[in-house]
Design a protein around this motif. Structure first.
Motif, short mmCIF file in Angstrom:
data_model
loop_
_atom_site.label_atom_id
_atom_site.label_comp_id
_atom_site.label_asym_id
_atom_site.label_seq_id
_atom_site.Cartn_x
_atom_site.Cartn_y
_atom_site.Cartn_z
N SER A 1 -4.44 -0.66 24.18
CA SER A 1 -5.53 0.32 24.64
C SER A 1 -6.95 -0.25 24.31
N SER A 2 -7.16 -1.55 23.74
CA SER A 2 -8.46 -2.08 23.47
C SER A 2 -9.09 -2.58 24.71
N ARG B 1 -1.78 -4.03 32.41
CA ARG B 1 -1.23 -3.19 33.17
C ARG B 1 -0.14 -3.72 34.39
N ASP C 1 -5.77 -7.32 30.29
CA ASP C 1 -5.62 -6.35 31.49
C ASP C 1 -4.60 -6.65 32.18
N GLY D 1 3.61 -1.30 23.53
CA GLY D 1 3.28 -0.55 24.72
C GLY D 1 4.53 -0.50 25.72
N ASP E 1 -2.64 -4.27 20.56
CA ASP E 1 -3.64 -3.21 20.58
C ASP E 1 -3.79 -3.09 22.21
N LEU F 1 1.34 0.03 30.38
CA LEU F 1 0.43 -0.77 29.54
C LEU F 1 0.98 -1.24 28.44
N ASN F 2 0.96 -2.70 28.62
CA ASN F 2 1.44 -3.22 27.03
C ASN F 2 0.47 -4.45 26.82
#
Length: 586
Positions: free
Chosen positions: A430-431, A569, A435, A559, A428, A563-564
């Motif tokens: 987007s959580s 990033r 980073d 992702g 996930d 972003l994955n």
């Protein structure tokens, strides 16, 4: 079985415990004004503006954590406990925590009745007597958060100052593939080595401040050790206080992390990402490498008290790889209570440090796990009870501090920029639980391990360096290196301890300090940046990396290039980040 949590419903009562002996005096060491009452503090007490630690009087007791509902009332609650004779070992007024080490079985019941207390819990079942040995001699504890880089037939090297052909490079800098991968030399060439007014906290197992690559870098006066030895796992206390000297690092892990961040450019050994900044050693890890709740949150709070700019956290809070709200299915009430306190207090500590200007960086973890869908955890608890298979729900469970708010979580890559096979990921992305990526080395280690500073005492204890300072054959096979000033030859003894020693390790523990050092360079370029702005600079300038064709054992890569769940990033880029910060500063 201990009842793990008690809600306060009563006003303060007379606890009736005999007052333990505490020597008189008013000694505090360093820091800002003490968060103490007007009563004189006992000898051996140390404090910052929010955290006070007291001498331990019952080292073999259980360690209890007391949660104060309103942090503003922490001092009053602590004074009530102290006045009733309870053996308090630390008070944290910023987040509302009091820690007590006691052998008294009735402590929980008494403490729960103190006005202002909302919960009381411990991380150890009283029936648990310590880790059991398995057939290999390893304990039931999880493996250390980094892996020694062992390879056969590699000769030990002793390099002297000035031996490197690279101008202004230290002797082993040509071995630091990770620095090249993130553009650290280019960042240093363009903007310098970092500002000495910028400070990075190494929240870890300690830092060997006698190491020649760190002795002028670590601010010993501001450094603290928040760990009280636990004899049932650490063995007999080496000090009467059961608190090791702040200058020591028994495991070597913290010293290795410190060197990657800021090893000095001094003609010896290696150069860190930001060799011009200062370090503060805030020890939260025990002799056995465990990071218990109270020392950990005290260290995070102290980082804010001491005006630290960046804090590196290459660990998770023991004994739970994942702390679950209300516990995971099958956890006991006591275990659930301790996990609730862990989530609450780590969350409070991270929020407080962030709000006071600390950029927080943490290792993603080495369990080949998926923070977005953890599945089962078979390693917890790794202290205080028997580990078992636990079903982990990502909606209720967190790996802390990595998945905490405001934390920059870092996965690990090797020299080929591919995800290390041990690195945790997230399905996930987007959580915000992963980073960035940074160099941590491949699982195979060897010459591609991350080389950094290491305490000679730890190497001697393991037989990797002899009593005269020479690297042994076993040390050479484990990749131990030595760097000495001019005049000390490759086969010479080192009776004056002038040489520095270096060890290769791999893990997300090694990746995180590459990001922490880069954050320090960014803040050096623009001191007005907030932690959120530092994180954004690092993310915006990271080198994006697409998902690989072959997935990791941790799970598929979810992702896109920007972003994955493997690289966040992207790979941290020190050169681009510093350039962006300088432009932003104008």
């Amino acid at each position: 079985m201990v009842v793990g949590v008690s809600l306060s419903a009563c006003s303060m009562v007379s606890i009736g415990r005999e007052e333990p002996e505490r020597s008189g005096g008013s000694a505090t060491s360093g820091g800002a004004s003490s968060p103490t009452s007007s009563a004189a503090l006992p000898q051996g007490t140390q404090s910052t503006s929010s955290v006070t630690t007291y001498p331990v009087t019952e080292p073999e007791g259980l360690e209890w954590v007391v949660l104060v509902d309103d942090p503003a009332q922490t001092r009053a609650v602590a004074d009530r406990l102290l006045g009733a004779g309870e053996p308090v070992i630390s008070v944290n007024t910023a987040i509302g925590m009091v820690a007590v080490r006691t052998s008294d079985e009735d402590f929980e019941e008494r403490a729960a009745q103190v006005d202002g207390v909302s919960a009381v819990a411990t991380d150890r079942d009283p029936a648990w007597q310590g880790p059991e040995e398995d057939g290999s001699g390893a304990t039931s504890l999880t493996a250390a958060p980094s892996v020694p880089a062992a390879w056969r037939g590699a000769p030990a090297q002793t390099r002297t100052a000035g031996a490197s052909a690279a101008p202004k490079a230290d002797p082993f800098d040509d071995r630091l593939w990770g620095m090249s991968l993130i553009g650290a030399p280019q960042a240093q060439a363009a903007a310098g080595d970092g500002d000495e007014g910028v400070t990075v906290a190494v929240i870890d197992s300690g830092v060997d401040v006698t190491h020649p690559d760190l002795s002028g870098v670590v601010d010993v006066e501001r450094s603290r050790n928040f760990v009280v030895d636990r004899p049932e796992i650490d063995g007999d206390c080496e000090q009467d206080s059961c608190v090791d000297p702040v200058e020591e690092d028994p495991s070597g892990h913290g010293t290795h992390v410190a060197g990657t961040i800021a090893a000095a450019r001094n003609g010896l050994g290696v150069t860190g990402v930001a060799p011009g900044v200062r370090l503060v050693n805030l020890r939260a890890g025990s002799d056995t490498g465990m990071f218990y709740l109270a020392p950990t949150v005290n260290a995070i709070t102290a980082a804010a008290d001491l005006d630290v700019d960046v804090a590196n956290m290459s660990f998770y809070v023991d004994p739970w790889r994942y702390a679950c709200a209300g516990g995971a299915p099958g956890d006991t009430p006591a275990q659930a209570a301790m996990q609730d306190l862990t989530i609450e207090l780590v969350g409070r500590a991270l929020a407080d440090a962030h709000d006071r200007g600390v950029t927080l960086v943490a290792a993603a973890g080495n369990g080949r796990g998926d923070h977005g869908d953890p599945g089962t955890d078979t390693t917890s608890p790794n202290y205080g009870g028997e580990a078992r298979e636990r079903t982990i729900d990502a909606d209720d469970c967190l790996s802390l501090p990595t998945e905490g708010e405001h934390v920059i979580a870092v996965s690990s890559v090797g020299p080929d920029r591919e995800l290390a096979e041990y690195s945790d990921i997230t399905s996930d992305p987007s959580s915000g639980t992963l980073d960035l990526a940074a160099p941590g080395g491949p699982a195979t280690g060897g010459p591609d391990a991350v080389l950094s500073t290491y305490p000679v005492a730890a190497l001697r204890e393991d037989g990797l360096v002899d009593g005269e300072g020479r690297v042994t054959d076993a040390g050479a096979q484990m990749g131990v290196e030595r760097s000495c000033p001019r005049g000390t030859g490759a086969d010479d003894a080192d009776p004056s301890a002038r040489c520095g020693y270096y060890q290769g390790l791999v893990g997300t523990s090694m990746a995180s300090p590459h990001v922490a050092g880069t954050a320090a360079l960014v803040i050096s370029a623009d001191p007005d940046l907030t932690p959120d702005e530092v994180a954004e600079v690092l993310g915006e300038t990271a080198r994006s990396q697409r998902c690989p064709a072959t997935p990791s054992a941790a799970g598929p890569c979810v992702g896109d290039r920007d972003l994955n769940g493997y690289f966040g990033r992207g790979l941290v880029d020190a050169e681009a980040a510093v350039d962006a910060a300088e432009k932003q500063a104008g």
